[in-house]
Design a protein around this motif. Structure first.
Motif, PDB file in Angstrom:
ATOM      1  N   GLY A 161       0.824  -1.201   0.000  1.00 47.67           N
ATOM      2  CA  GLY A 161       0.000   0.000   0.000  1.00 47.67           C
ATOM      3  C   GLY A 161       0.858   1.251   0.000  1.00 47.67           C
ATOM      4  N   ASP A 162       0.582   2.171   0.930  1.00 49.28           N
ATOM      5  CA  ASP A 162       1.323   3.430   0.956  1.00 49.28           C
ATOM      6  C   ASP A 162       2.661   3.327   1.681  1.00 49.28           C
ATOM      7  OD1 ASP A 162      -0.139   5.157  -0.592  1.00 49.28           O
ATOM      8  OD2 ASP A 162      -1.460   5.784   1.022  1.00 49.28           O
ATOM      9  N   ILE A 163       2.955   2.218   2.303  1.00 49.37           N
ATOM     10  CA  ILE A 163       4.262   2.052   2.941  1.00 49.37           C
ATOM     11  C   ILE A 163       5.308   1.861   1.838  1.00 49.37           C
ATOM     12  CG2 ILE A 163       5.637   0.709   4.561  1.00 49.37           C
ATOM     13  CD1 ILE A 163       2.954  -0.260   5.772  1.00 49.37           C
ATOM     14  N   GLY A 164       6.301   2.717   1.824  1.00 53.25           N
ATOM     15  CA  GLY A 164       7.308   2.665   0.772  1.00 53.25           C
ATOM     16  C   GLY A 164       6.985   3.532  -0.428  1.00 53.25           C
ATOM     17  N   ALA A 165       5.840   4.219  -0.385  1.00 53.48           N
ATOM     18  CA  ALA A 165       5.436   5.054  -1.516  1.00 53.48           C
ATOM     19  C   ALA A 165       6.441   6.162  -1.770  1.00 53.48           C
ATOM     20  CB  ALA A 165       4.057   5.649  -1.259  1.00 53.48           C
ATOM     21  N   ALA A 166       6.643   6.474  -3.047  1.00 51.85           N
ATOM     22  CA  ALA A 166       7.600   7.510  -3.455  1.00 51.85           C
ATOM     23  C   ALA A 166       6.888   8.577  -4.269  1.00 51.85           C
ATOM     24  CB  ALA A 166       8.725   6.901  -4.281  1.00 51.85           C
ATOM     25  N   MET A 167       7.265   9.823  -4.026  1.00 57.17           N
ATOM     26  CA  MET A 167       6.776  10.948  -4.811  1.00 57.17           C
ATOM     27  C   MET A 167       7.881  11.333  -5.795  1.00 57.17           C
ATOM     28  SD  MET A 167       3.748  11.469  -3.517  1.00 57.17           S
ATOM     29  CE  MET A 167       3.665   9.676  -3.311  1.00 57.17           C
ATOM     30  N   LEU A 168       7.804  10.817  -7.004  1.00 56.67           N
ATOM     31  CA  LEU A 168       8.879  10.970  -7.982  1.00 56.67           C
ATOM     32  C   LEU A 168       8.666  12.190  -8.870  1.00 56.67           C
ATOM     33  CD1 LEU A 168       9.261   7.275  -9.177  1.00 56.67           C
ATOM     34  CD2 LEU A 168      10.703   8.485  -7.543  1.00 56.67           C
TER      35      LEU A 168
END
Length: 254
Positions: A161-168
């Protein structure tokens, strides 16, 4: 990024079906995944309304709608649930989501909740088809109060899910994280602001400690593999975030 097989054997696949374009999901790219085992499939976070046609086109490379045996929603956000009413016109399978969001989802125009399964707080093992079981893992308050992860023991991939999400940035579109240090600037701010607390992180790390994880596949950004998996988990362990940093007046300490 589209149609990337993260794992493939004769009988089993874990596929990154689609990564939405920046303009499709309010500027934040999101990932949609498909797990296939001997002709049965599960969709993970099928995405918002705008990406549904593209995700469907990629899914049809592998399975027809009547071969989908489940849809799993990591949490309640519109970039996950926004296209669900259209998916449910094609797919007759159950939909799994944390029990606390069962009363919230009808606000997306979902009038028939009979196919929804409320996942208990402690998670559950879900037998999708004979020989095909996925583990639904609790990840509460990271960032959603009722977030769930999905672990596939065959591919050893954890959908986080949102764990580890990146804003690239717009010009960066890597499929995998191989150099964690260089990836850190793209995840640091998001995790400090959107993850609830270090206590929530520690509870999650203890929950997944017995799983053998080769890859972590988040809902946003590239997939962690190799040494980056352990480096990411080690970084999270001592991260101060959310209420740890909150001060009066709506301020957050650095």
């Amino acid at each position: 990024m589209r149609n990337i097989k993260l794992f493939e054997s004769e009988t089993h696949k874990f596929i990154l079906l689609n990564e939405s374009e920046p303009g499709e999901e309010d500027g934040v790219r999101s990932n949609q995944y498909l797990v296939v085992h001997e002709g049965s499939g599960v969709l993970l976070d099928p995405g918002g309304f705008g990406v549904m046609p593209r995700v469907l086109a990629e899914m049809l490379r592998y399975l027809n709608p009547d071969q989908i045996r489940g849809i799993m929603l990591s949490h309640q956000d519109p970039d996950i649930v926004g296209g669900l009413s259209t998916w449910l016109e094609l797919i007759k399978a159950p939909v799994y989501v944390s029990r606390i969001w069962m009363r919230f989802l009808p606000h997306y125009g979902l009038k028939d909740m009979s196919r929804f399964v409320g996942v208990p707080d402690q998670g559950m093992d879900c037998e999708v088809a004979p020989g095909f079981t996925l583990k639904i893992v609790p990840a509460h308050f990271l960032h959603s109060e009722g977030q769930i992860n999905v672990y596939d023991s065959i591919s050893k991939i954890l959908f986080s899910g949102d764990i580890g999400a990146a804003m690239l940035p717009m010009d960066k579109n890597d499929a995998y994280v191989d150099d964690f240090k260089s990836h850190l600037p793209f995840i640091d701010g998001f995790h400090r602001r959107y993850m609830c607390s270090n206590k929530a992180i520690r509870c999650w790390l203890e929950t997944i400690s017995g799983l053998e994880i080769d890859m972590i596949a988040p809902q946003h950004g590239p997939v962690y593999r190799g040494a980056a998996v352990r480096e990411f988990l080690d970084w999270l362990r001592d991260l101060q975030c959310g209420v740890d940093l909150m001060r009066s007046g709506g301020r957050f300490s650095a």
